[in-house]
Structure formats: C-alpha cells, structure tokens
Design a protein around this motif. Structure first.
Motif, PDB file in Angstrom:
ATOM      1  N   SER A 329       0.924  -1.051  -0.155  1.00 41.17           N
ATOM      2  CA  SER A 329       0.107  -0.093   0.037  1.00 41.17           C
ATOM      3  C   SER A 329       0.907   1.080  -0.034  1.00 41.17           C
ATOM      4  O   SER A 329       1.756   1.387   0.938  1.00 41.17           O
ATOM      5  N   ASP A 330       0.397   2.149  -0.707  1.00 44.88           N
ATOM      6  CA  ASP A 330       1.171   3.514  -0.877  1.00 44.88           C
ATOM      7  C   ASP A 330       0.511   4.335   0.195  1.00 44.88           C
ATOM      8  O   ASP A 330       1.266   5.207   0.579  1.00 44.88           O
ATOM      9  N   PHE A 331      -0.474   4.006   0.723  1.00 43.82           N
ATOM     10  CA  PHE A 331      -1.132   4.820   1.921  1.00 43.82           C
ATOM     11  C   PHE A 331      -1.057   3.959   3.234  1.00 43.82           C
ATOM     12  O   PHE A 331      -1.037   2.810   3.279  1.00 43.82           O
ATOM     13  N   VAL A 332      -0.851   4.586   4.186  1.00 45.02           N
ATOM     14  CA  VAL A 332      -1.166   3.932   5.610  1.00 45.02           C
ATOM     15  C   VAL A 332      -1.791   4.983   6.621  1.00 45.02           C
ATOM     16  O   VAL A 332      -1.032   6.076   6.713  1.00 45.02           O
ATOM     17  N   PHE A 333      -2.751   4.663   7.440  1.00 43.37           N
ATOM     18  CA  PHE A 333      -3.028   5.208   8.549  1.00 43.37           C
ATOM     19  C   PHE A 333      -2.319   4.892   9.856  1.00 43.37           C
ATOM     20  O   PHE A 333      -2.252   3.756   9.982  1.00 43.37           O
ATOM     21  N   VAL A 334      -1.898   6.155  10.585  1.00 43.12           N
ATOM     22  CA  VAL A 334      -1.157   5.880  11.651  1.00 43.12           C
ATOM     23  C   VAL A 334      -2.258   6.604  12.742  1.00 43.12           C
ATOM     24  O   VAL A 334      -2.468   7.598  12.836  1.00 43.12           O
ATOM     25  N   THR A 335      -2.919   5.521  13.432  1.00 44.35           N
ATOM     26  CA  THR A 335      -3.680   6.150  14.573  1.00 44.35           C
ATOM     27  C   THR A 335      -3.080   6.230  16.104  1.00 44.35           C
ATOM     28  O   THR A 335      -1.877   5.585  16.332  1.00 44.35           O
ATOM     29  N   HIS A 336      -4.064   6.809  16.856  1.00 46.51           N
ATOM     30  CA  HIS A 336      -3.567   6.892  18.158  1.00 46.51           C
ATOM     31  C   HIS A 336      -2.363   7.737  18.640  1.00 46.51           C
ATOM     32  O   HIS A 336      -1.396   7.322  19.272  1.00 46.51           O
ATOM     33  N   TYR A 337      -2.317   8.990  18.053  1.00 41.98           N
ATOM     34  CA  TYR A 337      -1.353   9.801  18.330  1.00 41.98           C
ATOM     35  C   TYR A 337      -1.183  10.219  19.841  1.00 41.98           C
ATOM     36  O   TYR A 337      -2.221  10.278  20.241  1.00 41.98           O
ATOM     37  N   PRO A 338       0.067  10.406  20.495  1.00 39.42           N
ATOM     38  CA  PRO A 338      -0.031  10.935  21.867  1.00 39.42           C
ATOM     39  C   PRO A 338      -0.800  12.146  22.190  1.00 39.42           C
ATOM     40  O   PRO A 338      -0.663  13.169  21.382  1.00 39.42           O
ATOM     41  N   SER A 339      -1.359  12.160  23.219  1.00 37.40           N
ATOM     42  CA  SER A 339      -2.190  13.142  23.477  1.00 37.40           C
ATOM     43  C   SER A 339      -1.433  14.678  23.598  1.00 37.40           C
ATOM     44  O   SER A 339      -1.986  15.661  23.196  1.00 37.40           O
ATOM     45  N   LYS A 340      -0.241  14.608  24.165  1.00 32.80           N
ATOM     46  CA  LYS A 340       0.618  15.819  24.469  1.00 32.80           C
ATOM     47  C   LYS A 340       1.110  16.569  22.978  1.00 32.80           C
ATOM     48  O   LYS A 340       1.438  17.615  22.802  1.00 32.80           O
ATOM     49  N   LYS A 341       0.670  15.634  21.933  1.00 34.27           N
ATOM     50  CA  LYS A 341       1.079  16.265  20.602  1.00 34.27           C
ATOM     51  C   LYS A 341       0.102  16.564  19.636  1.00 34.27           C
ATOM     52  O   LYS A 341       0.001  16.954  18.516  1.00 34.27           O
ATOM     53  N   ARG A 342      -1.500  16.640  20.486  1.00 34.43           N
ATOM     54  CA  ARG A 342      -2.392  16.858  19.877  1.00 34.43           C
ATOM     55  C   ARG A 342      -3.080  18.044  20.458  1.00 34.43           C
ATOM     56  O   ARG A 342      -2.953  18.415  21.593  1.00 34.43           O
ATOM     57  N   PRO A 343      -4.122  18.644  19.532  1.00 38.04           N
ATOM     58  CA  PRO A 343      -4.740  20.180  20.157  1.00 38.04           C
ATOM     59  C   PRO A 343      -5.597  19.539  21.506  1.00 38.04           C
ATOM     60  O   PRO A 343      -6.049  18.333  21.509  1.00 38.04           O
ATOM     61  N   PHE A 344      -6.206  20.644  22.217  1.00 40.46           N
ATOM     62  CA  PHE A 344      -6.858  20.446  23.261  1.00 40.46           C
ATOM     63  C   PHE A 344      -8.395  19.879  22.645  1.00 40.46           C
ATOM     64  O   PHE A 344      -9.003  19.157  23.631  1.00 40.46           O
ATOM     65  N   TYR A 345      -8.738  20.049  21.450  1.00 39.57           N
ATOM     66  CA  TYR A 345     -10.193  19.313  21.226  1.00 39.57           C
ATOM     67  C   TYR A 345      -9.991  18.003  20.724  1.00 39.57           C
ATOM     68  O   TYR A 345     -11.166  17.415  20.531  1.00 39.57           O
ATOM     69  N   ALA A 346      -8.922  17.217  20.764  1.00 37.54           N
ATOM     70  CA  ALA A 346      -8.729  15.807  20.411  1.00 37.54           C
ATOM     71  C   ALA A 346      -9.321  15.043  21.270  1.00 37.54           C
ATOM     72  O   ALA A 346      -8.788  15.273  22.670  1.00 37.54           O
ATOM     73  N   MET A 347      -9.974  14.132  21.233  1.00 35.29           N
ATOM     74  CA  MET A 347     -10.649  13.169  21.887  1.00 35.29           C
ATOM     75  C   MET A 347      -9.613  11.953  22.578  1.00 35.29           C
ATOM     76  O   MET A 347      -8.887  11.423  21.840  1.00 35.29           O
ATOM     77  N   ASP A 348      -9.258  12.031  23.902  1.00 39.69           N
ATOM     78  CA  ASP A 348      -8.438  11.059  24.362  1.00 39.69           C
ATOM     79  C   ASP A 348      -8.898   9.624  24.246  1.00 39.69           C
ATOM     80  O   ASP A 348     -10.222   9.694  24.374  1.00 39.69           O
ATOM     81  N   ASP A 349      -8.089   8.753  24.320  1.00 38.29           N
ATOM     82  CA  ASP A 349      -8.519   7.377  24.280  1.00 38.29           C
ATOM     83  C   ASP A 349      -8.999   6.886  25.763  1.00 38.29           C
ATOM     84  O   ASP A 349      -8.152   7.076  26.594  1.00 38.29           O
ATOM     85  N   PRO A 350     -10.167   6.648  25.776  1.00 39.84           N
ATOM     86  CA  PRO A 350     -10.721   6.232  27.242  1.00 39.84           C
ATOM     87  C   PRO A 350      -9.841   4.993  27.706  1.00 39.84           C
ATOM     88  O   PRO A 350      -9.914   5.000  29.058  1.00 39.84           O
ATOM     89  N   GLU A 351      -9.304   4.478  26.935  1.00 34.93           N
ATOM     90  CA  GLU A 351      -8.698   3.199  27.600  1.00 34.93           C
ATOM     91  C   GLU A 351      -7.199   3.396  27.909  1.00 34.93           C
ATOM     92  O   GLU A 351      -6.742   2.794  28.917  1.00 34.93           O
ATOM     93  N   ASP A 352      -6.768   4.327  27.472  1.00 38.99           N
ATOM     94  CA  ASP A 352      -5.435   4.790  27.699  1.00 38.99           C
ATOM     95  C   ASP A 352      -5.312   6.300  27.304  1.00 38.99           C
ATOM     96  O   ASP A 352      -5.205   6.919  26.189  1.00 38.99           O
ATOM     97  N   THR A 353      -5.456   7.392  28.058  1.00 45.75           N
ATOM     98  CA  THR A 353      -5.625   8.699  28.074  1.00 45.75           C
ATOM     99  C   THR A 353      -4.123   9.305  27.605  1.00 45.75           C
ATOM    100  O   THR A 353      -4.094  10.534  27.226  1.00 45.75           O
ATOM    101  N   ARG A 354      -3.136   8.668  27.735  1.00 46.27           N
ATOM    102  CA  ARG A 354      -1.850   9.253  27.018  1.00 46.27           C
ATOM    103  C   ARG A 354      -1.882   9.270  25.396  1.00 46.27           C
ATOM    104  O   ARG A 354      -1.194  10.022  24.971  1.00 46.27           O
TER     105      ARG A 354
END
Length: 444
Positions: A329-354
């Motif tokens: 695949s030439d494309f790839v989704f990279v998911t679950h970025y660390p919370s400290k590198k995302r803006p305030f409005y990003a939803m934290d993962d309820p299973e691991d808020t990091r």
C-alpha cells in the motif's frame, strides 16, 4: 436597449469538438496562443496552445492566405482552415491553415523560458519567478489540472455524502491550534491572527448541518524552509457528526480517495499521460497504531526511536516503506497519536488517555492528512483546557456551542499541495503550488 439571454455561442471550436469524426474534412475556425513555430522549408507547423492542450496548424507557402512572417510565438490568433487527420499530430488532428487573424501580440521579442520544450530544464527559482509564463508549458500546467481534479473529487464526493460546503473567516481573535506559529496583525486597533485552520468554525457548524466541508487557505508562521512546508497552503477540510468512532473519518477519507482516483482515470487521462502518472491502488488502506508502527519500523530497519511522541520525517519515510513492503500500500493510516502532541479538542482514548482517537494519513513517505474524533462534551472540553493551563479568552463562542449540545463528531484536514506533489511525483511542494508563500517568497 438590449437584453442578455445567456451564454454567447461562439463559432470557434475546442479540441474535443474538433476530434468528433464528422468534423474531418470540414472548414473550421479556432483560436489559441502560438506555442511554437517549426519551420520545415516551404511548410511550417504552427502549434497552438488551447485550454485542452495543443493543436497543430499547417502553413503552406503559396497556399495559405497569409505570410508566415506575420505570426510570432506568443501571439494569440484566430485561424480558419480545413480539419484533417494526422496520427503524428497532437490529438491526431491538424488544420490546413487558410487564414489567420492576429488578436494580440507580445511586447517582448524573447520568452524568458523555453516553454515549448517538453520539460522545462531550468531551476525552481526561475520557474517561480516567471510563474505565469512557466505554467504555459504543457507538463507544468498539467500538474494543476490534476490538482483541479483532486479538489473537484473532494467536493463532488462530499456533496454525494450529504455534506454542506461552508466558508469560514481567515481573520480571527484566537487560533484553533495555539502555539507560537501565528501570523499576527492589527485589526482596527485590536490584535488578530490569520487562521491556522478552520477547525473551531467547522466544529461549530456540525451542530447546524451535521456534515460540513471547506476548501480554503490556511496560514502557518513556521520559520522553516523545507521541501514539504509552506506558510500558506490550501486545506481540504471536513467535519462530520453522529460518528461511532474516529474510524468513520478514516473510512470517509478512503472513500474520497477511491472517488478521486476513479475521477482522475475517467476525466484526466490526458494529464495522467503527459505526466506519466500511475494512480495508486486505494481499494484498501492499512491502519496501525502510532506506538506499534514506531516499534515495527525500529526493529525492521534497525533505527533507534528518538522521539516517542511524534514522527520524524525519516520515520514517515520508513513507515511508508514498511506499508509498501508488508501490505503493498502507498497509503497508511497511523492512529492513536500521543495526547501531548494533539490539540486540546482531540478526544483522548478512554482506554489509555496518554493517546488520542486521532490519526495521520501517510502517502509515499509524507503526512498529507491529520484528523480524528473531537471532544463533544462541554465539561470535558473545559477540563482539558484547564489541565493544559490554557486561557478560554477568544474561545467563548466556541465553548458556548458545546454548552448547548453537540453530537459525537470528528473530521480531518488534507494538504492539497502535498497530496498533489506525491501524486504527480514531485519532491518539492512548491512545484505543485501555483504561487508559493514561504520564508523568502512573497511575489509573484
């Protein structure tokens, strides 16, 4: 006194009309710019540049009813003659020119760039300094027809999916992203900024239309001068409500990419051929967690993880290489970025808020999309702002929207110039930006 009743019908024909079989052998009238003139003794080929490509005219000494000396490169002309087939001519047709009317003439004898060459063998700076001239080259302008196709696909696809197109302000009191990378200005004796993103506005509009999108410029006052960054670029944004999770956003983008490649294959065959583009396979796109793919890449390519909270450009390259080798695949989704590198409005993962319920889409080694699920609960937003030590000044209207109820929602932003750059095979984003704005360029 006269009334206008609609479009004026012209008697000049375009290339697609000339290619109709019944036109062969008929006398036709065309207009265009003289792209180049090739002298062949008593015969000359006058190549016209038209909106759909190149058209070959044939001048015959003693037969054509005008003097070749009266026609120069960069003239715009109107010509009449007999349409004939010629497999060697552009688009397989040519016109035996009988008469020519000069519509306009260039003021300069010399073109600053050899635009009639198949490829402009000049520096990027020269191309950008003479941008409107450089883009008369067939290959150069083909890039921006492809870019048109991308934007057209984005709009058409989202209209089909029930989205409403919106237009948000680019001058504001507060940025959605925060940070120091802001263009600041005085707005009638009040401080203001150029928006880094339409994020806050498009979230607010989800409470109105459920699904919204925008194609518009955004501004980043970042003091870098790399091949992948601009200080003004075009962002393809959408935001959608009533989602079950951020996977719905990735699925919608996958649908757009499928629609885009189908549209380009159908309506932009000429440009794809000119640029020798092979469209990517987007039947399915892998999605992998941020922490997992960093570890996989580190192990496979023996590269030490230097930054556990973000992806470095080299890592993006290796992740894309991994996706190509492991999943083709030439494309790839990279998911679950660390919370400290995302803006305030990003939803934290309820299973691991990091980590957050967010993603980037990488394409051939470069991030072209950032998106994810947003916080839709008013108190949760306030708590996140407080936890980060952020002031609510300038966010009152945004927060009030959530105070009065918002559905679960998320969205994304796609960098148009970057997507075009990777699709057409360029290695500098300025090649696929009409008039780039960076640290050193404010003109043309």
């Amino acid at each position: 006194m006269e009334f206008l009743t609609g479009i004026n019908k012209k008697d000049t024909l375009e290339i697609s009309e000339l290619m109709q079989a019944e036109r062969i052998g008929q006398k036709v009238k065309v207009n265009g710019a003289v792209h180049t003139i090739r002298h062949m003794g008593n015969v000359a080929f006058i190549i016209l540049r038209k909106r759909e490509g190149l058209l070959q005219g044939v001048y015959e000494e003693g037969v054509s009813g005008f003097s070749l000396k009266d026609v120069r490169e960069a003239d715009t002309i109107e010509a009449e003659g007999i349409l004939e087939q010629n497999e060697k001519a552009p688009n397989g047709i040519e016109i035996r020119m009988e008469s020519v009317r000069i519509l306009s003439e260039p003021a300069s004898e010399m073109m600053p760039l050899a635009i009639s060459k198949w490829k402009l063998n000049t520096s990027l700076d020269a191309k950008l300094n003479y941008r409107s001239i450089a883009l008369r080259n067939i290959r150069e302008r083909a890039k921006f027809k492809i870019q048109e196709g991308i934007t057209r696909a984005f709009r058409d696809f989202l209209y089909e999916q029930g989205f409403t197109e919106i237009h948000t302000p680019k001058i504001g009191a507060r940025s959605a992203e925060g940070g120091a990378n802001l263009f600041r200005l005085e707005y009638f004796h009040r401080p203001a900024i150029l928006q880094q993103s339409p994020q806050l506005y498009k979230q607010m509009m989800v409470g109105v239309y459920d699904r919204v999108f925008e194609t518009a410029p955004v501004f980043r006052a970042e003091k870098h001068n790399t091949k992948r960054h601009l200080n003004e670029y075009t962002s393809l944004d959408f935001e959608m409500g009533y989602i079950d999770g951020f996977e719905d956003i990735m699925a919608m983008e996958t649908g757009f990419l499928q629609y885009m490649t189908a549209l380009l294959a159908k309506d932009y065959q000429r440009e794809l051929k000119v640029l020798n583009i092979t469209l990517p396979n987007v039947e399915k796109i892998p999605a992998v967690r941020f922490d997992e793919i960093k570890q996989k890449v580190s192990e496979k390519y023996e590269r030490r993880i230097k930054n556990p909270f973000d992806l470095e450009p080299e890592e993006e390259q290796l992740i894309s290489q991994y996706a190509k080798e492991e999943w083709d695949s030439d494309f790839v989704f990279v998911t679950h970025y660390p919370s400290k590198k995302r803006p305030f409005y990003a939803m934290d993962d309820p299973e691991d808020t990091r980590y957050t319920l967010s993603f980037d889409l990488l394409y051939k080694g470069m991030e072209i999309t950032t998106g994810g699920q947003r916080i839709h609960d008013y108190q949760m937003l306030c708590d996140k702002l407080e936890a980060r030590g952020m002031e609510t000044e300038g966010l009152t209207h945004y927060l009030d929207t959530f105070k009065h109820g918002m559905p679960p929602h998320g969205g994304l932003g796609i960098g148009l110039e970057r997507l075009t750059m990777k699709l057409v095979g360029e290695d500098n984003v300025r090649e696929t930006t009409l008039f780039p704005r960076d640290l050193s360029r404010l003109e043309p």
